[in-house]
Design a protein around this motif. Structure first.
Motif, PDB file in Angstrom:
ATOM      1  N   ALA A 146      37.209  49.496  46.316  1.00 37.29           N
ATOM      2  CA  ALA A 146      38.278  48.493  46.333  1.00 37.29           C
ATOM      3  C   ALA A 146      38.718  48.210  44.905  1.00 37.29           C
ATOM      4  O   ALA A 146      37.981  48.461  43.954  1.00 37.29           O
ATOM      5  N   ARG A 147      39.905  47.675  44.764  1.00 43.81           N
ATOM      6  CA  ARG A 147      40.379  47.390  43.409  1.00 43.81           C
ATOM      7  C   ARG A 147      40.083  45.949  43.016  1.00 43.81           C
ATOM      8  O   ARG A 147      39.971  45.055  43.855  1.00 43.81           O
ATOM      9  N   GLY A 148      39.934  45.755  41.712  1.00 41.75           N
ATOM     10  CA  GLY A 148      39.724  44.414  41.191  1.00 41.75           C
ATOM     11  C   GLY A 148      40.984  43.584  41.289  1.00 41.75           C
ATOM     12  O   GLY A 148      42.096  44.109  41.447  1.00 41.75           O
ATOM     13  N   ARG A 149      40.820  42.266  41.170  1.00 45.54           N
ATOM     14  CA  ARG A 149      41.946  41.344  41.332  1.00 45.54           C
ATOM     15  C   ARG A 149      42.149  40.434  40.137  1.00 45.54           C
ATOM     16  O   ARG A 149      43.017  39.551  40.192  1.00 45.54           O
ATOM     17  N   SER A 150      41.373  40.589  39.081  1.00 43.29           N
ATOM     18  CA  SER A 150      41.527  39.681  37.946  1.00 43.29           C
ATOM     19  C   SER A 150      41.346  40.424  36.631  1.00 43.29           C
ATOM     20  O   SER A 150      40.689  41.472  36.567  1.00 43.29           O
ATOM     21  N   LEU A 151      41.960  39.879  35.600  1.00 40.11           N
ATOM     22  CA  LEU A 151      41.871  40.402  34.237  1.00 40.11           C
ATOM     23  C   LEU A 151      41.430  39.246  33.353  1.00 40.11           C
ATOM     24  O   LEU A 151      42.207  38.327  33.102  1.00 40.11           O
ATOM     25  N   GLU A 152      40.169  39.283  32.910  1.00 39.32           N
ATOM     26  CA  GLU A 152      39.591  38.134  32.232  1.00 39.32           C
ATOM     27  C   GLU A 152      39.152  38.473  30.816  1.00 39.32           C
ATOM     28  O   GLU A 152      38.872  39.622  30.485  1.00 39.32           O
ATOM     29  N   VAL A 153      39.076  37.431  30.006  1.00 44.45           N
ATOM     30  CA  VAL A 153      38.550  37.500  28.644  1.00 44.45           C
ATOM     31  C   VAL A 153      37.299  36.637  28.606  1.00 44.45           C
ATOM     32  O   VAL A 153      37.229  35.597  29.264  1.00 44.45           O
ATOM     33  N   PHE A 154      36.287  37.059  27.860  1.00 49.38           N
ATOM     34  CA  PHE A 154      35.010  36.349  27.840  1.00 49.38           C
ATOM     35  C   PHE A 154      34.478  36.258  26.405  1.00 49.38           C
ATOM     36  O   PHE A 154      34.836  37.070  25.538  1.00 49.38           O
ATOM     37  N   SER A 155      33.635  35.291  26.172  1.00 47.72           N
ATOM     38  CA  SER A 155      33.077  35.056  24.842  1.00 47.72           C
ATOM     39  C   SER A 155      31.792  35.852  24.659  1.00 47.72           C
ATOM     40  O   SER A 155      30.946  35.925  25.561  1.00 47.72           O
ATOM     41  N   THR A 156      31.644  36.465  23.480  1.00 52.56           N
ATOM     42  CA  THR A 156      30.422  37.169  23.102  1.00 52.56           C
ATOM     43  C   THR A 156      29.985  36.670  21.730  1.00 52.56           C
ATOM     44  O   THR A 156      30.683  35.889  21.089  1.00 52.56           O
ATOM     45  N   ARG A 157      28.850  37.178  21.266  1.00 46.35           N
ATOM     46  CA  ARG A 157      28.391  36.839  19.912  1.00 46.35           C
ATOM     47  C   ARG A 157      29.330  37.393  18.861  1.00 46.35           C
ATOM     48  O   ARG A 157      29.280  36.993  17.698  1.00 46.35           O
ATOM     49  N   PHE A 158      30.174  38.301  19.283  1.00 51.44           N
ATOM     50  CA  PHE A 158      31.064  38.993  18.357  1.00 51.44           C
ATOM     51  C   PHE A 158      32.519  38.782  18.762  1.00 51.44           C
ATOM     52  O   PHE A 158      33.305  39.723  18.840  1.00 51.44           O
ATOM     53  N   GLY A 159      32.859  37.542  19.019  1.00 46.86           N
ATOM     54  CA  GLY A 159      34.241  37.206  19.308  1.00 46.86           C
ATOM     55  C   GLY A 159      34.581  37.279  20.782  1.00 46.86           C
ATOM     56  O   GLY A 159      33.722  37.448  21.655  1.00 46.86           O
ATOM     57  N   ARG A 160      35.863  37.137  21.066  1.00 44.82           N
ATOM     58  CA  ARG A 160      36.376  37.155  22.434  1.00 44.82           C
ATOM     59  C   ARG A 160      36.685  38.602  22.819  1.00 44.82           C
ATOM     60  O   ARG A 160      37.326  39.339  22.070  1.00 44.82           O
ATOM     61  N   ALA A 161      36.208  39.001  23.989  1.00 45.50           N
ATOM     62  CA  ALA A 161      36.305  40.403  24.402  1.00 45.50           C
ATOM     63  C   ALA A 161      36.906  40.515  25.785  1.00 45.50           C
ATOM     64  O   ALA A 161      36.938  39.568  26.567  1.00 45.50           O
ATOM     65  N   ALA A 162      37.388  41.715  26.091  1.00 49.82           N
ATOM     66  CA  ALA A 162      37.863  42.063  27.422  1.00 49.82           C
ATOM     67  C   ALA A 162      37.480  43.508  27.689  1.00 49.82           C
ATOM     68  O   ALA A 162      37.207  44.277  26.754  1.00 49.82           O
ATOM     69  N   MET A 163      37.456  43.868  28.968  1.00 48.09           N
ATOM     70  CA  MET A 163      37.195  45.249  29.375  1.00 48.09           C
ATOM     71  C   MET A 163      38.304  45.714  30.306  1.00 48.09           C
ATOM     72  O   MET A 163      38.716  44.980  31.208  1.00 48.09           O
ATOM     73  N   LEU A 164      38.791  46.923  30.080  1.00 52.81           N
ATOM     74  CA  LEU A 164      39.706  47.602  30.992  1.00 52.81           C
ATOM     75  C   LEU A 164      39.160  49.000  31.200  1.00 52.81           C
ATOM     76  O   LEU A 164      38.692  49.635  30.246  1.00 52.81           O
ATOM     77  N   ILE A 165      39.210  49.502  32.427  1.00 62.03           N
ATOM     78  CA  ILE A 165      38.591  50.784  32.746  1.00 62.03           C
ATOM     79  C   ILE A 165      39.662  51.848  32.929  1.00 62.03           C
ATOM     80  O   ILE A 165      40.507  51.755  33.819  1.00 62.03           O
ATOM     81  N   CYS A 166      39.652  52.843  32.066  1.00 59.86           N
ATOM     82  CA  CYS A 166      40.417  54.079  32.201  1.00 59.86           C
ATOM     83  C   CYS A 166      41.878  53.843  32.606  1.00 59.86           C
ATOM     84  O   CYS A 166      42.685  53.422  31.789  1.00 59.86           O
ATOM     85  N   GLU A 167      42.221  54.063  33.873  1.00 63.14           N
ATOM     86  CA  GLU A 167      43.609  53.938  34.338  1.00 63.14           C
ATOM     87  C   GLU A 167      44.217  52.582  34.021  1.00 63.14           C
ATOM     88  O   GLU A 167      45.437  52.460  33.864  1.00 63.14           O
ATOM     89  N   ASP A 168      43.366  51.560  33.898  1.00 62.58           N
ATOM     90  CA  ASP A 168      43.880  50.222  33.580  1.00 62.58           C
ATOM     91  C   ASP A 168      44.751  50.219  32.335  1.00 62.58           C
ATOM     92  O   ASP A 168      45.746  49.490  32.272  1.00 62.58           O
ATOM     93  N   VAL A 169      44.378  50.991  31.301  1.00 64.29           N
ATOM     94  CA  VAL A 169      45.137  50.936  30.049  1.00 64.29           C
ATOM     95  C   VAL A 169      46.388  51.810  30.079  1.00 64.29           C
ATOM     96  O   VAL A 169      47.194  51.762  29.145  1.00 64.29           O
ATOM     97  N   TRP A 170      46.553  52.601  31.139  1.00 66.61           N
ATOM     98  CA  TRP A 170      47.792  53.374  31.270  1.00 66.61           C
ATOM     99  C   TRP A 170      48.958  52.480  31.700  1.00 66.61           C
ATOM    100  O   TRP A 170      50.110  52.915  31.687  1.00 66.61           O
ATOM    101  N   HIS A 171      48.675  51.262  32.076  1.00 70.50           N
ATOM    102  CA  HIS A 171      49.689  50.274  32.436  1.00 70.50           C
ATOM    103  C   HIS A 171      49.700  49.206  31.340  1.00 70.50           C
ATOM    104  O   HIS A 171      48.731  48.466  31.177  1.00 70.50           O
ATOM    105  N   SER A 172      50.784  49.098  30.607  1.00 71.03           N
ATOM    106  CA  SER A 172      50.810  48.248  29.424  1.00 71.03           C
ATOM    107  C   SER A 172      50.610  46.769  29.739  1.00 71.03           C
ATOM    108  O   SER A 172      50.159  45.997  28.883  1.00 71.03           O
ATOM    109  N   VAL A 173      50.901  46.364  30.971  1.00 71.05           N
ATOM    110  CA  VAL A 173      50.819  44.949  31.305  1.00 71.05           C
ATOM    111  C   VAL A 173      49.380  44.436  31.234  1.00 71.05           C
ATOM    112  O   VAL A 173      49.150  43.267  30.905  1.00 71.05           O
ATOM    113  N   THR A 174      48.392  45.279  31.511  1.00 75.29           N
ATOM    114  CA  THR A 174      47.008  44.806  31.532  1.00 75.29           C
ATOM    115  C   THR A 174      46.529  44.409  30.136  1.00 75.29           C
ATOM    116  O   THR A 174      45.921  43.352  29.951  1.00 75.29           O
ATOM    117  N   SER A 175      46.782  45.260  29.147  1.00 74.53           N
ATOM    118  CA  SER A 175      46.361  44.922  27.780  1.00 74.53           C
ATOM    119  C   SER A 175      47.146  43.734  27.247  1.00 74.53           C
ATOM    120  O   SER A 175      46.616  42.922  26.472  1.00 74.53           O
TER     121      SER A 175
END
Length: 304
Positions: A146-175
Motif C-alpha cells: 500500500a502507499r503512504g499517506r503523509s510526508l513528515e519532517v522529524f527532529s534528530t540530533r543532527f537537525g530536522r530531517a525527512a525521508m523520501l524513498i526512490c520514486e518519491d523524489v521523481w515528483h518535485s512536490v514531495t521535496s
C-alpha cells in the motif's frame, strides 16, 4: 568494503552512505551485512548511517513481502541488539529501508532510529511509507504494498530531517513539501535498476544527479541518497549514491555497481548560509497559502 573519505573544513556530523548488495529474501544474512557496516561506521566516526531502500530483504521479492514484512518495532529490536553486539561506546543514527507490516497493511518503508549502546535505550524517530509506488516497466509495487499517506519532517540530533524513498523524489512536490515543513537534511533510500547506457553516464544515474542537485539548490537542503547494488532476477541495481550540499554542489558519488561506504562531513550552518544567499524557500513560504489554494481547486475539479 572500500572506504571513500571526503573531508571538509567543518564537521558538525559525519554521515556514512552504505551501498551494498542484499541477499534476496534472507533477512538474517542482510542483518549481518548491516552489522559490518555499523562496525565500519564506528571505526570511521560516522554518526548517521544511511542505507538503501529494502536493504533488509532485497527489492524484487514480490509475494515474499507478506512473509518478510515486519513492524518497525521488531526491526528496531533486531537492529538495537545487532548494534550492541558491536560493543559501541556511543550512539549511532540509522536510516534504513525495509518492508513494513503495519495495522494489517504492507508498505515499502524507511526507518530512522537512534541506536544506543544499551539496546533498551534505542528508539525509532520516524517511519516513512513510500508515497509514490511505481507500477510500470519492471516495477509492480502496487500489487504488493500500500502507499503512504503523509510526508513528515522529524527532529534528530543532527537537525530536522525527512525521508523520501526512490520514486518519491521523481515528483518535485514531495521535496517541496518537506522543505516547507523545515527539513534541513533529506535522506533518499533507493533501489534503482540501471537503464540507459547510450551516453557517458548511465541514464538513471544522470537523472538522479539532475533531480537531487535541483532539489538541494532550490530548497537549500542537504540531500543524501543511498542506493542498492547487485543483481536480482537479472536486474542490476546501479549504486552510484549521491550526496549534495545546500548549494547544489555534489559532495560525493558512490561507485557504479560496487559496494562501498562513503564517509562525508556535513555542516548544518551551510543550510542557513545557502538560504540567506538564495531565499527561494522563504519566497515560497510567503505565498504557500495561495499555492495551497490552487491545489485545493485542482482537487475539487478531479472529484466527479
Amino acid at each position: 568494503m572500500p572506504i571513500h573519505h571526503l573531508e571538509g573544513t567543518q564537521r558538525q556530523f559525519r554521515v556514512g552512505v552504505g551501498q551494498f548488495k542484499p541477499h534476496k529474501g534472507q533477512y538474517e544474512r542482510n542483518l549481518e551485512r548491516i552489522g559490518q557496516l555499523m562496525r565500519q561506521s564506528l571505526q570511521e566516526g560516522v554518526e548517521v548511517l544511511a542505507l538503501p531502500e529494502t536493504a533488509t530483504t532485497g527489492y524484487f521479492i514480490e509475494g515474499g513481502v507478506r512473509e518478510l514484512a515486519m513492524p518497525a518495532t521488531q526491526l528496531l529490536r533486531d537492529l538495537a541488539c545487532l548494534y550492541a553486539d558491536q560493543q559501541p561506546d556511543r550512539s549511532l543514527d540509522l536510516c534504513v529501508g525495509f518492508y513494513e507490516y503495519r495495522e494489517g497493511e504492507y508498505f515499502n518503508s524507511a526507518l530512522y532510529a537512534t541506536l544506543e549502546p544499551d539496546p533498551d535505550q534505542s528508539r525509532v524517530l520516524h517511519v516513512h511509507q513510500k508515497f509514490f509506488l511505481p507500477t510500470y516497466g519492471v516495477f509492480e509495487e502496487e500489487r504488493f504494498v500500500a502507499r503512504g499517506r503523509s510526508l513528515e519532517v522529524f527532529s534528530t540530533r543532527f537537525g530536522r530531517a525527512a525521508m523520501l524513498i526512490c520514486e518519491d523524489v521523481w515528483h518535485s512536490v514531495t521535496s517541496t513539501i518537506v522543505a516547507l515543513k523545515g527539513a534541513q537534511v533529506l535522506y533518499v533510500p533507493t533501489a534503482s535498476p540501471a537503464r540507459g547506457f547510450h551516453a557517458e553516464q548511465i541514464e538513471n544515474v544522470e537523472a538522479y544527479r539532475r533531480m537531487l542537485t535541483q532539489i538541494a539548490s532550490e530548497h537549500t537542503i542537504y540531500v543524501v541518497q543511498s542506493s542498492l547494488v547487485g543483481f536480482e532476477g537479472g536486474k542490476g541495481f546501479v549504486g552510484a549514491s549521491w550526496v549534495v550540499n545546500p548549494f547544489g554542489k555534489v559532495l560525493a558519488q558512490g561507485p557504479v555497481g560496487q559496494e562501498a561506504l562513503l564517509v562525508i562531513p556535513l555542516d548544518l550552518d551551510d543550510v542557513a548560509i545557502a538560504r540567506a544567499q538564495l531565499p527561494l524557500l522563504s519566497d515560497l513560504r510567503s505565498v504557500v497559502a495561495d499555492v495551497a489554494l490552487q491545489f485545493d481547486l485542482l482537487a475539487r475539479r478531479s472529484v466527479p
